[in-house]
Scaffold this motif. Sequence first.
Motif, PDB file in Angstrom:
ATOM      1  N   TRP A 347      36.984 -80.727  49.030  1.00  0.00           N
ATOM      2  CA  TRP A 347      35.609 -80.985  48.582  1.00  0.00           C
ATOM      3  C   TRP A 347      35.198 -82.340  49.118  1.00  0.00           C
ATOM      4  N   ILE A 416      32.929 -80.644  41.935  1.00  0.00           N
ATOM      5  CA  ILE A 416      34.151 -80.123  42.575  1.00  0.00           C
ATOM      6  C   ILE A 416      34.448 -78.711  42.095  1.00  0.00           C
ATOM      7  N   HIS A 419      32.058 -76.220  43.506  1.00  0.00           N
ATOM      8  CA  HIS A 419      32.378 -75.926  44.905  1.00  0.00           C
ATOM      9  C   HIS A 419      33.509 -74.907  44.990  1.00  0.00           C
TER      10      HIS A 419
END
Length: 450
Positions: A347, A416, A419
Amino acid sequence: MHIVIIGNGISGITAARHIRKGSDFRITVISKESEYFFSRTALMYVYMGHMKFEHTKPYEDWFWKKNRIDLMHDEITQVDIQGKSLILHSGKMIAYDKLIIACGSSSRKSGLPGEDLKGVQGLYSKQDLESMEINTKNINHAVIAGGGLIGIEMVEMLTSRNIPVTFLVREKHYWESVLPYEESMMVSKHIMARKIDLKHNTRLKEILPDQQGRVKGIVTDQNETIACSFVGIAIGVAPAIDFLKGSGIACRRGVLVNKFLETNVPDVYAIGDCAEFTERLPYRKHIEQVWYTGRIMGETVAATIYNKATAYSPGIWFNSAKFFDLEYQTYGWVFPRLLKEELTFHWANAEANASLRINFQHDTHAINGVMTLGMRMRQDTFNQWIAEKKTLEYVLEHLPEANFDPEFYRQHEQSIINHFNNTFAGNALQLKSKRGPSRNTVNPTYSTGA
């Protein structure tokens, strides 16, 4: 029993402190570099004006007398293993019962024409810092050759004084022998954003003298000539063991030791930067030149001397650094290229200049290592998760526990995990913890031997 330690760096001083904690032995520490122990990693901040040299000393000067650790500011000229004694530059002779060699390293030489000119140097010791102070006074341009951590430190030091710098890095991307491609590119961009003349794929070929024997420029392997008054050689360090030649103590690049940090000579040990393992641990180098491994070696040899034979066990790999204001941390193993049994989750947020990478086993999803840029994480938390083979999914859902950024810093955990869910269809991970340390820590990393 008299314990003599050569070198007052982190490994030697850690050994002295722990031997004192566990015994009443007489302890003498000899150093040619400085009278008192100081934080080597803080030297750059002295140059940058953030602190004075005396501020780099972690202990007050009275600490050593109170703890009955004798300090000698002198240089070893001869080691007599038969007579168990040392001859010093001052002419004194010191007898020992057990000797610990913790003499550290010195800057590696390039072997190129001109490297001995005035204004050309490396950066490792207190004396190097003093030379850099003199050599960079009133200069208009500097060149740093070598893209490791010492190189970027020298670049930051010079730019703090508004000295323009050309930074020569032999790799295609910054520190690509250590960083995966995406992280390497992020750091390169971060350096260039500081208006540093960063030249990838470029090596130093020759250093040019002026009529006074001082550097006036360099030539690269691209046949480019660059005018400069200072050249920093930052191509690594090498164990400073020349004084051991002819002593009978076996050396290669460093002082050869077994897992108990014993040399080939009874009652003589070597630790820290100067120790070279005859058999290296998995994924590790024969010579480990990292601050925390030096500290562990100091603790290990101390335990062997005052208690029982203790094997060096460095635990889970850790390293940290800064590229200007960009924090870098790694826990466990994250190699530039994946191992065959590994997958990776990455990420990044370019606007925030932050990234997170977690490498994990493709079959069990147990994490192997974590690397972050632009974020601070808790070492004890990741040590525990890696040791317990926590899965990628567990780590992501509990990531706030590892957050070590100062209060009010931007947090990225939700971004994060979003994602991850968007990248891997069918997942719906959710944050399950709040920011703060793990409740448990990993046990000490010693292992004992016969």
